[in-house]
Design a protein around this motif. Structure first.
Motif, mmCIF file in Angstrom:
data_model
loop_
_atom_site.group_PDB
_atom_site.id
_atom_site.type_symbol
_atom_site.label_atom_id
_atom_site.label_comp_id
_atom_site.label_asym_id
_atom_site.label_seq_id
_atom_site.Cartn_x
_atom_site.Cartn_y
_atom_site.Cartn_z
ATOM 1 N N UNK A 167 107.415 20.729 38.578
ATOM 2 C CA UNK A 167 108.701 20.748 37.758
ATOM 3 C C UNK A 167 109.749 19.626 38.200
ATOM 4 N N UNK A 168 109.861 19.410 39.318
ATOM 5 C CA UNK A 168 110.907 18.546 39.968
ATOM 6 C C UNK A 168 110.188 17.089 40.011
ATOM 7 N N UNK A 169 108.940 16.927 39.885
ATOM 8 C CA UNK A 169 108.380 15.820 39.939
ATOM 9 C C UNK A 169 109.071 14.471 39.770
ATOM 10 N N UNK A 170 109.734 14.315 38.554
ATOM 11 C CA UNK A 170 110.271 13.046 38.319
ATOM 12 C C UNK A 170 111.509 12.925 38.898
ATOM 13 N N UNK A 171 112.144 13.787 39.525
ATOM 14 C CA UNK A 171 113.424 13.540 40.439
ATOM 15 C C UNK A 171 112.712 13.234 41.783
ATOM 16 N N UNK A 172 111.567 13.929 42.237
ATOM 17 C CA UNK A 172 111.026 13.747 43.426
ATOM 18 C C UNK A 172 110.553 12.232 43.560
ATOM 19 N N UNK A 173 109.813 11.849 42.737
ATOM 20 C CA UNK A 173 109.423 10.395 42.439
ATOM 21 C C UNK A 173 110.556 9.667 42.726
ATOM 22 N N UNK A 174 111.637 9.640 42.119
ATOM 23 C CA UNK A 174 112.827 8.820 42.256
ATOM 24 C C UNK A 174 113.205 8.635 43.596
ATOM 25 N N UNK A 175 113.429 10.042 43.965
ATOM 26 C CA UNK A 175 113.900 10.035 45.700
ATOM 27 C C UNK A 175 112.878 9.176 46.421
ATOM 28 N N UNK A 176 111.617 9.411 46.400
ATOM 29 C CA UNK A 176 110.642 8.704 47.252
ATOM 30 C C UNK A 176 110.920 7.309 47.201
ATOM 31 N N UNK A 177 111.022 6.707 45.824
ATOM 32 C CA UNK A 177 111.117 5.320 45.645
ATOM 33 C C UNK A 177 112.229 4.757 46.104
ATOM 34 N N UNK A 178 113.416 5.658 45.983
ATOM 35 C CA UNK A 178 114.798 5.030 46.718
ATOM 36 C C UNK A 178 114.680 4.898 48.201
ATOM 37 N N UNK A 179 113.903 5.835 48.922
ATOM 38 C CA UNK A 179 114.222 6.076 50.371
ATOM 39 C C UNK A 179 113.068 5.260 51.069
ATOM 40 N N UNK A 180 111.874 5.392 50.616
ATOM 41 C CA UNK A 180 110.608 4.934 51.393
ATOM 42 C C UNK A 180 110.857 3.400 51.865
ATOM 43 N N UNK A 181 111.332 2.435 51.030
ATOM 44 C CA UNK A 181 111.397 1.177 51.472
ATOM 45 C C UNK A 181 112.424 0.944 52.314
ATOM 46 N N UNK A 182 113.363 1.963 52.479
ATOM 47 C CA UNK A 182 114.366 1.687 53.770
ATOM 48 C C UNK A 182 113.846 2.392 54.697
ATOM 49 N N UNK A 183 112.999 3.347 54.570
ATOM 50 C CA UNK A 183 112.224 4.169 55.910
ATOM 51 C C UNK A 183 111.207 3.208 56.564
ATOM 52 N N UNK A 184 110.540 2.481 55.696
ATOM 53 C CA UNK A 184 109.599 1.375 56.115
ATOM 54 C C UNK A 184 110.239 0.210 56.905
ATOM 55 N N UNK A 185 111.314 -0.025 56.605
ATOM 56 C CA UNK A 185 112.151 -1.235 57.020
ATOM 57 C C UNK A 185 112.624 -0.755 58.406
ATOM 58 N N UNK A 186 113.200 0.619 58.429
ATOM 59 C CA UNK A 186 113.608 1.249 59.652
ATOM 60 C C UNK A 186 112.229 1.176 60.600
ATOM 61 N N UNK A 187 111.330 1.760 60.225
ATOM 62 C CA UNK A 187 110.234 1.654 61.159
ATOM 63 C C UNK A 187 109.812 0.589 61.640
ATOM 64 N N UNK A 188 109.789 -0.538 60.837
ATOM 65 C CA UNK A 188 109.376 -1.815 61.261
ATOM 66 C C UNK A 188 110.413 -2.255 62.363
ATOM 67 N N UNK A 189 111.445 -1.885 62.355
ATOM 68 C CA UNK A 189 112.605 -2.332 63.255
ATOM 69 C C UNK A 189 112.151 -1.699 64.712
ATOM 70 N N UNK A 190 111.205 -0.859 64.670
ATOM 71 C CA UNK A 190 110.715 -0.060 66.021
ATOM 72 C C UNK A 190 109.449 -0.667 66.600
ATOM 73 N N UNK A 191 108.705 -1.496 65.940
ATOM 74 C CA UNK A 191 107.453 -1.975 66.169
ATOM 75 C C UNK A 191 107.712 -3.120 67.324
#
Length: 191
Positions: A167-191
């Motif tokens: 029921x929340x799928x559309x909002x949760x996809x938007x959330x994932x697409x908003x934050x995952x690129x930032x999370x990936x950049x954050x993780x890369x900073x620790x490699x």
């Protein structure tokens, strides 16, 4: 984030990936006898969890859940985000999801001596279910919620979570697409 994301966010370094997958199964300071990269992966796992929990899009997504699911929103989102990553894996990786998933399980088999005892049962579950690739399948995700509901010590609504997530799928996809690129950049900073 769950097992697929933690492995993926460790990049190409097997030690970081292994430590990332072990993070939920290690209490306290990482064992100093572990290879340094594995210890760094455990620390990265914890940093990823903190980043995720504090990200405004994730905070907003947790607020979408009503009682009794709100109390378990962190667990639900961690697994749902692995579902999102699995479903959209080709957008993030040049390696096909099945091949990547096979590699994750192979790494766990090869380095089993380093894996905490409490993680061995989960590794068997991963092998049996074809995880983490099968997190792309909603049926697998639903069964995972049912299994998790039985493992928690207190009564919980996790077994009934899939209709709420859908029921929340559309909002949760938007959330994932908003934050995952930032999370990936954050993780890369620790490699």
């Amino acid at each position: 984030m769950n097992i697929l994301a933690h492995a993926f966010l460790g990049g190409a370094d097997d030690d970081l990936r292994l430590g990332g997958m072990m993070g939920d199964f290690v209490r306290g300071a990482p064992d100093p006898s572990l290879p340094e990269g594995v210890r760094r992966g455990i620390v990265l796992h914890r940093a990823i969890d903190t980043f995720t929990d504090r990200h405004p899009a994730v905070v907003q997504a947790r607020g979408l859940f009503q009682a009794p699911f709100r109390r378990y929103a962190g667990i639900l989102l961690d697994m749902w985000f692995d579902h999102c990553l699995a479903r959209d894996f080709a957008a993030w990786s040049d390696i096909p999801l099945e091949e990547y998933s096979d590699g994750v399980r192979q790494l766990l088999r090869q380095r089993r001596a380093l894996v905490p005892e409490r993680m061995h049962g989960f590794i068997q579950y991963m092998e049996r279910e074809g995880l983490p690739a099968t997190y792309a399948d909603r049926g697998t995700l639903g069964r995972a919620f049912i299994g998790m509901s039985h493992r928690l010590s207190r009564e919980n609504p996790l077994a009934e979570a899939m209709p709420v997530l859908l029921a929340l799928e559309e909002e949760l996809w938007r959330c994932f697409r908003a934050f995952f690129p930032e999370l990936l950049a954050f993780a890369k900073g620790h490699w």
